[in-house]
Design an enzyme around this catalytic site. Structure first.
Site, short mmCIF file in Angstrom:
data_model
loop_
_atom_site.label_atom_id
_atom_site.label_comp_id
_atom_site.label_asym_id
_atom_site.label_seq_id
_atom_site.Cartn_x
_atom_site.Cartn_y
_atom_site.Cartn_z
N GLU A 86 0.86 -1.19 0.00
CA GLU A 86 0.00 0.00 0.00
C GLU A 86 0.90 1.24 0.00
O GLU A 86 1.83 1.31 0.78
CB GLU A 86 -0.90 0.02 1.24
CG GLU A 86 -1.91 1.15 1.15
CD GLU A 86 -2.88 1.20 2.34
OE1 GLU A 86 -2.80 0.35 3.24
OE2 GLU A 86 -3.71 2.12 2.34
N GLY A 135 3.30 2.46 10.74
CA GLY A 135 3.14 1.70 11.97
C GLY A 135 2.95 0.22 11.69
O GLY A 135 3.65 -0.63 12.23
N ALA A 136 2.01 -0.10 10.79
CA ALA A 136 1.71 -1.49 10.48
C ALA A 136 0.84 -1.55 9.25
O ALA A 136 0.30 -0.53 8.82
CB ALA A 136 1.00 -2.16 11.65
N GLU A 148 -2.17 -3.95 7.02
CA GLU A 148 -3.22 -4.95 7.20
C GLU A 148 -3.30 -6.01 6.10
O GLU A 148 -4.37 -6.57 5.87
CB GLU A 148 -4.57 -4.23 7.30
CG GLU A 148 -5.08 -3.61 5.97
CD GLU A 148 -4.78 -2.13 5.82
OE1 GLU A 148 -3.86 -1.62 6.49
OE2 GLU A 148 -5.47 -1.47 5.02
N ASN A 149 -2.20 -6.36 5.42
CA ASN A 149 -2.24 -7.39 4.37
C ASN A 149 -3.09 -8.58 4.80
O ASN A 149 -2.98 -9.05 5.92
CB ASN A 149 -0.82 -7.89 4.10
CG ASN A 149 0.19 -6.79 4.03
OD1 ASN A 149 0.10 -5.94 3.18
ND2 ASN A 149 1.12 -6.77 4.98
N GLU A 185 -5.32 -2.91 12.71
CA GLU A 185 -4.99 -3.72 11.53
C GLU A 185 -5.91 -4.94 11.44
O GLU A 185 -6.33 -5.32 10.35
CB GLU A 185 -3.52 -4.17 11.55
CG GLU A 185 -2.51 -3.03 11.70
CD GLU A 185 -2.67 -1.90 10.71
OE1 GLU A 185 -3.19 -2.13 9.61
OE2 GLU A 185 -2.27 -0.76 11.06
N HIS A 206 -9.29 -4.02 10.02
CA HIS A 206 -9.27 -3.80 8.57
C HIS A 206 -9.71 -5.05 7.80
O HIS A 206 -10.09 -4.94 6.64
CB HIS A 206 -7.85 -3.44 8.10
CG HIS A 206 -7.57 -1.97 8.04
ND1 HIS A 206 -8.45 -1.05 7.50
CD2 HIS A 206 -6.49 -1.24 8.44
CE1 HIS A 206 -7.92 0.16 7.57
NE2 HIS A 206 -6.74 0.08 8.13
N GLU A 217 -9.89 3.99 6.28
CA GLU A 217 -9.11 4.47 7.41
C GLU A 217 -9.95 5.20 8.46
O GLU A 217 -9.82 4.95 9.64
CB GLU A 217 -7.94 5.34 6.93
CG GLU A 217 -6.89 4.57 6.13
CD GLU A 217 -6.33 3.34 6.86
OE1 GLU A 217 -6.46 3.26 8.10
OE2 GLU A 217 -5.78 2.46 6.17
#
Ligand SMILES: [Zn+2]
Length: 850
Positions: free
Chosen positions: A122, A254-255, A257-258, A291, A294, A313
């Site tokens: 992303e 930060g992270a 969400e794959n 995450e 998501h 988001e």
């Protein structure tokens, strides 16, 4: 290469891709500098598309071969992608490319971190892995085979095959390419297990580098709590057999969400009492939840295009805030969110970078992962919920999941489910998505013939590209208090929809005191001329915890402004009111600790600027120091009691109750240090058995210009731990005196452990410089020059992190002519750097207003 004329992309130009993807098969042959990626993609013509150009995105790829239905083809290749003639019926596209993850320092696409392969796709990183329609509205199932000699080989979905040197993963849920992930490395699993409410057994793993096994337990528990909460509150269950989280040291955000394989910046997942603060634990719990959430709001229902980023988001930030409120304290969370919004989003919304929650154009989408899209986006959802009510909100969300599962959607789709559920026309409400700038709500009162009238005005200042503003729908939660402090009217939500509107209250015996914008019911600036006596009354009596805190905050701001502008002494109403709140043992310690907070220097600068004054950073700094000193003296007799109330029984736990006590204890220690010169802090440092206490004591000592021995001891104790060392670097810059700040930051960039290519370490020093308001704005411009030097150096290596940090200059027009000229000169120096990235170039030119 810098584009001669950077391309601007517009929301209004959206057209669907000419082809749909039935399936994607990828094979990775991993090698540090020559990874081969083979793709086999089944396309078919899109019946809804009018445009049939077959264009696949691709950047920094070496094309080895390409074929259509098995016949070799020679596409037209540019540095942005390729085009080729394709049949007007379903066909198979195959391609082989070579990429160089070992030299990928931008941390976008497939890259390496400490010998481990990982990905960040992303927003537009997948095009650096292979040729593909890299846009979120193209969704497909993926099968991925990884060939490599590393022990752990992971991708999205469920494992579907495995042998010596290879593994295969199949993701049954169609997804856009930005949710693709691959990880390969020498990793250790911290395992866990979760059974969904319909009985699916899910294997959970938190993968870390050897040595980090002891920092996984908290993250794993947070994940299980998130999975349970999403079932209980939103009815959303997990949909695969495994859920993997991987911790990575080099990560821009930060992270991520794959699908089924979340990748985290190690600072956002690894935690232990010895190495992490209470604030770290709370942040980690929130990011893991975010995450995970998501999976439904972002993955199962995704965005049609990147202009709709707030669709996933804003909603997911809103959901993680609800989660934190439920796990911890709702009032404390709400106050934290308001502080954060005012510190990060308001300056953005009221400066050269101002943009709508749903932007209408961009050059580089990476520059729109902003506080406006995320945090204001979440506030918009909170307002919607307040306006329609909790039941209607729940029904609308059910409809959203039912109607749009598996789709790539828009804000219009989102609003429509609320209109269909409630029958309400939300056309005007949609202005929250299209109109930028922070609305200001002005209040006037009238009391006559037993009728109390509140008149509310709204206006929004012009922002870049938007001179004329329309009235927005603003939910203003109001309660009324009687003379003895009783609530004579409970909270009700006034809907302000006009530029000016009056609301009448009857049946009152006397003129009440209003409590306006309770629970921070809208992300607006409230302008209400209130006497300090009335603020002190609300600080003592308001039943709404947010507004009670706000009353104290307003008193603090008022006294600071008068100290700066009129050389006034600290205000007695503020100090007495604060003392009364601190004495109230019925109040949550965390809440009392928040009451001791002051507006930030940057917020005060904004307030002065809005009132027509030129902020002087040194005068602001001095006023805050003076008020802190006066506060310490005023509450002196109470400090021993606060210290004893802050004591915790039993072993360390990062829960709300214990961390609230420690927050109160930290605030009390900071005040005590102003009176005893650091004696108690030095003792606390020696006795600290967790990072929260250790770091609090060290910061008190540094603030008192002491603690050199402790700083050195801290380094010796923690030099092996990169996350703790980030704190060591950051704290020195944050706590430096204004004149010393640029020099401290400069010398830390020369330190042997300053690895500037690691985003966490870079932010710990260079980011902290920009956050130290008086230090950054030193009149000789040393802070500006140092920041610009590092932006120029980092840009070719990591454009995303560079561009993000340019926003330190976004408030440059607030300051005096000399500082403006110094900042403008540094911005121009960055702008004129040869081969500047598209990311940084866009940011600098927006900030300069070019
Ligand atoms: Zn997110």
């Amino acid at each position: 290469m810098r584009d001669a004329a950077p391309t601007t992309i517009y929301l209004k130009d959206y057209t669907p891709f000419g082809y749909l993807v039935n399936s994607v098969h990828l094979t990775f042959d991993l090698a540090d500098h020559a990874t081969r990626v083979t793709s086999r993609i089944a396309f078919r013509p899109n019946p809804d598309a009018t445009e049939r150009t077959f264009f696949l995105h691709g950047e920094d790829l070496a094309l080895i071969s390409a074929s259509i239905n098995g016949a070799e083809v020679t596409p037209d290749v540019t540095d942005k992608g390729l085009t080729v003639d394709v049949p007007d019926e379903p066909f198979i596209w195959e391609a082989e490319v070579e990429i160089d993850p070992g030299n990928n320092t931008a941390l976008e696409g497939l890259y390496m971190s400490n010998g481990m392969y990982c990905t960040q796709c992303e927003a537009e990183g997948f095009r650096k892995i292979t040729y593909y329609p890299d846009r979120p509205d193209v969704m497909s199932t993926f099968t991925v085979r990884i060939n490599g000699d590393l022990p752990v080989l992971l991708s999205n979905g469920n494992p579907s095959g495995k042998g010596e040197g290879w593994a295969e993963w199949t993701d049954p849920w169609p997804k856009p390419a930005y949710l693709f992930a691959l990880v390969a490395g020498d990793l250790i699993a911290h395992p866990g297990q979760f059974t969904t409410k319909s009985g699916r057994d899910v294997e959970l793993n938190l993968w870390v580098r050897p040595g980090d096994e002891g920092k996984c337990a908290f993250g794993m528990e947070a994940l299980k709590k998130s999975m349970k909460w999403d079932e209980d509150v939103y009815g959303r269950e997990y949909d695969l057999d495994v859920f993997n989280i991987v911790a990575v040291d080099d990560f821009n955000m930060g992270a991520m969400e794959n699908k089924g394989l979340n990748i985290f910046n190690s600072s956002a997942v690894l935690a232990s009492p010895e190495t992490s603060t209470d604030a770290n634990f709370e942040r980690i719990e929130a990011i893991i939840a975010h995450e995970y959430f998501h999976n439904w709001t972002g993955n199962r229902i995704t965005c049609r295009d990147w202009f709709q980023l707030c669709l996933k988001e804003g909603l997911t930030v809103f959901r993680d805030a609800q989660f934190t409120s439920d796990m911890r304290s709702a009032p404390v969370k709400r106050i934290h969110d308001a502080i954060d919004l005012r510190a990060r989003q308001f300056p953005e919304d009221n400066g050269p970078l101002s943009h709508p929650v749903r932007p209408e154009s961009f050059q580089e989408i990476n520059n729109f992962y902003t506080a406006t899209v995320y945090e204001k986006g979440a506030e918009v959802i909170g307002m919607l919920k307040r306006l329609v009510g909790d039941d209607a909100y729940a029904k609308a969300l059910d409809l959203y999941f039912e109607r749009h599962d598996g789709q790539a959607c828009t804000i219009e789709d989102w609003i429509k489910v609320f209109e269909d559920t409630t029958g309400r026309d939300l056309t005007q409400f949609q202005r929250w998505y299209s109109q930028s700038g922070t609305p200001r709500v002005t209040v006037s009162e009238n009391w006559a013939d037993g009728i109390y009238t509140l008149t509310l005005n709204q206006r929004t200042e012009p922002t870049p590209g938007q001179n004329e503003k329309q009235p927005q729908v603003i939910p203003v939660a109001v309660g009324l208090l009687g003379a003895n402090g009783d609530e004579v009217r409970q909270t009700e939500v006034l809907e302000l929809t006009e530029a000016e509107q009056s609301f009448q209250f009857t049946g009152l015996a006397a003129k009440p005191t209003p409590s306006i914008l309770r629970d921070f019911s809208a992300p607006v600036i409230l302008e209400h001329d209130v006497s300090n006596a009335e603020r002190a009354f609300l600080l003592a009596h308001d039943t709404d915890p947010f507004n009670r805190w706000q009353a104290g905050r307003s008193l603090a701001q008022d006294t600071l402004l008068r100290m700066i502008l009129d050389d006034a002494a600290p205000d007695a109403d503020y100090l007495d009111g604060l003392l009364a709140v601190l004495r109230d043992v019925d109040l949550d310690p965390a809440y009392r600790a928040l009451m001791l907070g002051l507006p930030t220097q940057s917020e005060l600068a904004a307030s002065l600027f809005e009132r027509g004054h030129t902020p002087d950073p040194m005068m602001i700094w001095t006023a805050i120091e003076t008020l802190r000193q006066a506060t310490a003296q005023h509450v002196q007799d109470l400090l021993p009691r606060l210290h004893s109330e802050a004591l915790v029984d039993g072993p360390y736990a990062p829960d709300a109750a214990q961390s609230g006590k420690r927050a109160l204890g930290s605030a009390a220690l900071a005040l005590t240090t102003r009176l005893d010169g650091g004696a108690m802090a030095a003792e606390a440092y020696g006795n600290a058995d967790n990072m929260t206490l250790q770091l609090t004591a060290l910061s008190c000592l540094l603030r008192a210009r002491k603690g050199e021995a402790e700083l050195a001891a801290f380094y010796r104790q923690w030099q092996h731990d990169r996350l703790v060392m980030d704190k060591w670097f950051g704290l020195q810059v944050a706590m430096a005196g204004p004149e010393a700040t640029p020099g401290v930051a400069q010398s830390l960039t020369q330190h042997a452990d300053f690895n500037w290519k690691n985003p966490n370490r870079f932010r710990a020093v260079v980011g902290a410089l920009a956050m130290n308001h008086a230090g950054f704005h030193q009149p000789d411009g040393a802070g500006y020059a140092l920041l610009a030097d590092w932006l120029i150096r980092l840009d070719p290596v990591n454009p995303q992190t560079t561009a993000r940090m340019c926003s330190a200059f976004q408030t440059w027009k607030r300051y005096d002519a000399d500082r403006q000229e110094l900042m403008r000169a540094q911005l121009s120096r960055v702008a004129e750097t040869p081969n500047l990235s598209r990311d940084t170039s866009e940011m600098v030119s927006r900030i300069l207003g070019a």
